[in-house]
Design an enzyme around this catalytic site. Structure first.
Site, PDB file in Angstrom:
ATOM      1  N   CYS A  82      19.418  -9.699 -14.908  1.00 11.76           N
ATOM      2  CA  CYS A  82      18.128  -9.013 -14.772  1.00 11.76           C
ATOM      3  C   CYS A  82      17.663  -8.462 -16.124  1.00 11.76           C
ATOM      4  O   CYS A  82      17.314  -9.237 -17.005  1.00 11.76           O
ATOM      5  CB  CYS A  82      18.217  -7.927 -13.694  1.00 11.76           C
ATOM      6  N   HIS A 169      20.453 -10.976  -9.012  1.00 12.41           N
ATOM      7  CA  HIS A 169      21.671 -10.157  -9.029  1.00 12.41           C
ATOM      8  C   HIS A 169      22.804 -10.856  -8.267  1.00 12.41           C
ATOM      9  O   HIS A 169      22.920 -10.711  -7.051  1.00 12.41           O
ATOM     10  CB  HIS A 169      21.396  -8.785  -8.408  1.00 12.41           C
ATOM     11  N   GLU A 171      25.834 -10.056  -8.219  1.00 10.85           N
ATOM     12  CA  GLU A 171      26.831  -9.077  -7.775  1.00 10.85           C
ATOM     13  C   GLU A 171      26.527  -8.508  -6.399  1.00 10.85           C
ATOM     14  O   GLU A 171      27.401  -7.926  -5.746  1.00 10.85           O
ATOM     15  CB  GLU A 171      26.945  -7.932  -8.792  1.00 10.85           C
ATOM     16  N   SER A 223      45.585  16.412  -0.727  1.00 13.40           N
ATOM     17  CA  SER A 223      44.589  16.703   0.310  1.00 13.40           C
ATOM     18  C   SER A 223      44.843  15.919   1.589  1.00 13.40           C
ATOM     19  O   SER A 223      44.375  16.290   2.656  1.00 13.40           O
ATOM     20  CB  SER A 223      43.186  16.377  -0.211  1.00 13.40           C
ATOM     21  N   GLY A 224      45.556  14.803   1.467  1.00 12.57           N
ATOM     22  CA  GLY A 224      45.748  13.925   2.612  1.00 12.57           C
ATOM     23  C   GLY A 224      44.738  12.806   2.663  1.00 12.57           C
ATOM     24  O   GLY A 224      44.802  11.934   3.527  1.00 12.57           O
ATOM     25  N   VAL A 226      42.738   9.404   0.921  1.00 12.94           N
ATOM     26  CA  VAL A 226      43.287   8.141   0.412  1.00 12.94           C
ATOM     27  C   VAL A 226      43.777   8.286  -1.024  1.00 12.94           C
ATOM     28  O   VAL A 226      44.911   7.929  -1.350  1.00 12.94           O
ATOM     29  CB  VAL A 226      42.234   7.015   0.501  1.00 12.94           C
ATOM     30  N   ASP A 227      42.935   8.830  -1.899  1.00  6.48           N
ATOM     31  CA  ASP A 227      43.271   8.875  -3.319  1.00  6.48           C
ATOM     32  C   ASP A 227      44.508   9.724  -3.590  1.00  6.48           C
ATOM     33  O   ASP A 227      45.426   9.295  -4.295  1.00  6.48           O
ATOM     34  CB  ASP A 227      42.086   9.406  -4.134  1.00  6.48           C
ATOM     35  N   SER A 228      44.532  10.940  -3.048  1.00  3.55           N
ATOM     36  CA  SER A 228      45.665  11.818  -3.338  1.00  3.55           C
ATOM     37  C   SER A 228      46.942  11.317  -2.669  1.00  3.55           C
ATOM     38  O   SER A 228      48.037  11.485  -3.206  1.00  3.55           O
ATOM     39  CB  SER A 228      45.361  13.261  -2.915  1.00  3.55           C
ATOM     40  N   SER A 229      46.825  10.674  -1.504  1.00  4.20           N
ATOM     41  CA  SER A 229      48.012  10.137  -0.826  1.00  4.20           C
ATOM     42  C   SER A 229      48.617   8.977  -1.609  1.00  4.20           C
ATOM     43  O   SER A 229      49.837   8.884  -1.772  1.00  4.20           O
ATOM     44  CB  SER A 229      47.654   9.682   0.590  1.00  4.20           C
TER      45      SER A 229
END
EC number: 6.3.5.2
Length: 524
Positions: A82, A169, A171, A223-224, A226-229
């Protein structure tokens, strides 16, 4: 990281992260940089390829984002998308114009058999256009290889110089076979071998963590989510008992969530770490008493989390490192990566507890997108219910309860939400077993919220005056826009019946049909 990579140069396009994700889906590592990146740094990195993103400007206007012509003379393959395509033509002697009308949305397109990026793809297809300016004349040495009814030069290439420009585009999922086009560029034109895989990432990252941490102690606020687990599991594999995870249960989690987290990371779990669970429910409810304004609730919940975490950290004593679950979109959205990304200051970038003594931070996930984080979680053996958790706001149920937060309201929304999610998942599972595929209505996010409204009802022979629950389900690709999911009516009927019969204090259920925009996905 010492590996082959493609870089994305961002000119303010809304799809910059999407471009990088598509490249990584081809098993090629990719990073996003602002168009202000110095060309000497590009030479030093020596990427296998360069992709120029779209953007909202006109390339020939003064002060528009630009780049030196030298970029196209490095001998490195370049793909302009683009605005990036228009800039390439503008710099190399082509012509870009502003027509009377732009071209937006799904568009029929014709590809030439000579188009390198369109190798083995149908000549007639559909692409996603989102531009006003367009290329009127290709630069010398370039061959036109695609067109639409309103865009005579929808794609052009100079094979000898490895320069490619597309007005559409690839993507975006609306462009049919778009990912294959990007694959043809990064794996074909750029010659990338495709070595970016999560099993090798895990192995290499464990080695890097051990090298960084040595025999030091690491503290993580778990925190429980996804990322922190996933971060906790990765650190556990790398350094074991050198890791202490503090899990603050503020009483605003989904039903059974606290116990699920403790079951995985606590003393009966499969990871040999120090796990501390702080049951701070009453403390939070007391702080939130009488508070109804959403931003005030957010602030209280966030500030109280830091205070509780700091108190527990003092009990633990000196630590050497603080671990954070920063992921790549956090970095980009905080303005540390691409140009379009100064959207918000993210809690994982620039926000650290003030009264925890540590010498450095550990952020092993900071180069990963969310889908890659999930793959790492599976690689590390985390259960599906942790890895595939739906997005959950930092303030938890505090912003899914409209108005004041009380223990009774938390119980209501926890139970209603659990019933709703259970029934949707059950219906989706039955559909998949019968048809061999996921239902088209399956939402990307779905949850219950408690309105601040009571209404009159009749249950048995008695009049009731109870709360109304709203259930929400959306389908989305990027969570920037979303449409209400068309969950079958019979499923919603079952949900309504169960919530009213099983959740004390509720006599009415609404289904939220609002799209984003104008609404947001969360209620507050």
């Amino acid at each position: 990281m010492d590996q082959e990579k493609v870089i994305v140069i961002d000119f303010g396009g809304q799809y910059n992260q999407l471009v990088a994700r598509r490249v990584r889906e081809c098993n090629v590592y990719c990073e996003i940089y602002s168009y202000k990146i110095d060309i000497e740094k590009i030479k030093e990195m020596n990427p296998k390829g360069i992709i120029l993103t779209g953007g909202p400007n006109s390339c020939y206007e003064e002060n528009s984002p630009s780049y030196r012509k030298e970029l196209f003379e490095l001998g490195i393959p370049v793909l302009g998308i683009c605005y990036g395509a228009q800039l390439m033509m503008h710099k190399l002697g082509g012509k870009v114009i502003t027509p009377e009308v732009g071209e937006y949305g799904k568009t029929e397109i014709t590809y030439s058999a000579n188009g390198v990026m369109f190798k083995d793809l149908p000549s007639e297809s559909v692409c996603w256009m989102s531009h006003f300016d367009r290329i009127a004349e290709a630069a010398p040495g370039f061959e036109v290889v695609a067109h639409t009814a309103d865009c005579p030069i929808a794609a052009t290439q100079n094979v000898e110089k490895k320069l490619y420009a597309v007005q559409f585009h690839p993507e975006v999922l609306h462009t049919k076979n778009g990912t294959q086009m990007i694959y043809n560029f990064v794996r074909g034109v750029c010659g990338c071998a495709g070595t970016w895989k999560m099993d090798s990432f895990v192995k290499n990252t464990i080695d890097e963590i051990r090298e960084q941490v040595g025999d030091g102690k690491v503290l993580l606020a778990l925190s429980g989510g996804v990322d922190s687990s996933v971060l906790a599991a990765l650190l556990a594999k790398a350094i074991g008992k050198q890791l202490t995870c503090v899990f603050v249960d503020h009483g605003l989690l989904r039903k059974n969530e606290g116990d699920e987290v403790e079951g995985v990371f606590g003393k009966d779990g499969s990871f040999d770490i120090n796990f501390v669970r702080v049951n701070a429910q009453e403390r939070y409810y007391s702080k939130l008493a009488g508070v109804t304004e959403p931003e005030r609730k957010r602030k209280i919940i966030g500030e109280e989390f830091i205070r509780v975490f700091e108190e527990e950290a003092k009990k633990i004593g000196k630590v050497d490192f603080l671990a954070q679950g920063t992921i790549y979109p956090d970095v980009v959205e905080s303005g540390l990566g691409g140009e379009s990304a100064v959207i918000k200051s993210h809690h994982n970038v620039g926000g650290l507890p003030e009264h925890v003594d540590f010498k450095d931070i550990v952020e092993p996930l900071r180069n990963l997108f969310k889908d890659e984080v999930r793959k790492v979680g599976l690689e590390l053996g985390l259960p599906d219910y942790l890895v595939f958790r739906q997005p959950f706001p930092g303030p938890g149920l505090g912003i899914r309860i409209i108005g004041e937060v009380t223990a009774e309201k938390v119980r209501i929304v926890q139970d209603a939400d659990w019933i709703y999610r259970s029934e949707v998942e059950k219906a989706a599972k039955e559909y998949k077993e019968a048809h061999g595929e996921e239902p088209s209505w399956m939402p990307n996010q779905y949850f219950a919220a408690l309105t601040n409204m009571r209404s009159v009802g009749v249950m048995g022979d008695e009049r009731t005056y109870d709360y109304a629950v709203a259930v929400r389900a959306v389908r989305t690709v990027d969570f920037m826009t979303a449409e209400a999911a068309e969950i079958p009516f019979e499923v919603l009927q079952t949900v309504m019946s169960r919530i009213i019969n099983e959740v004390k204090g509720v006599n009415r259920v609404f289904y939220d049909l609002t799209s984003k925009p104008p609404g947001t996905i969360e209620f507050e």
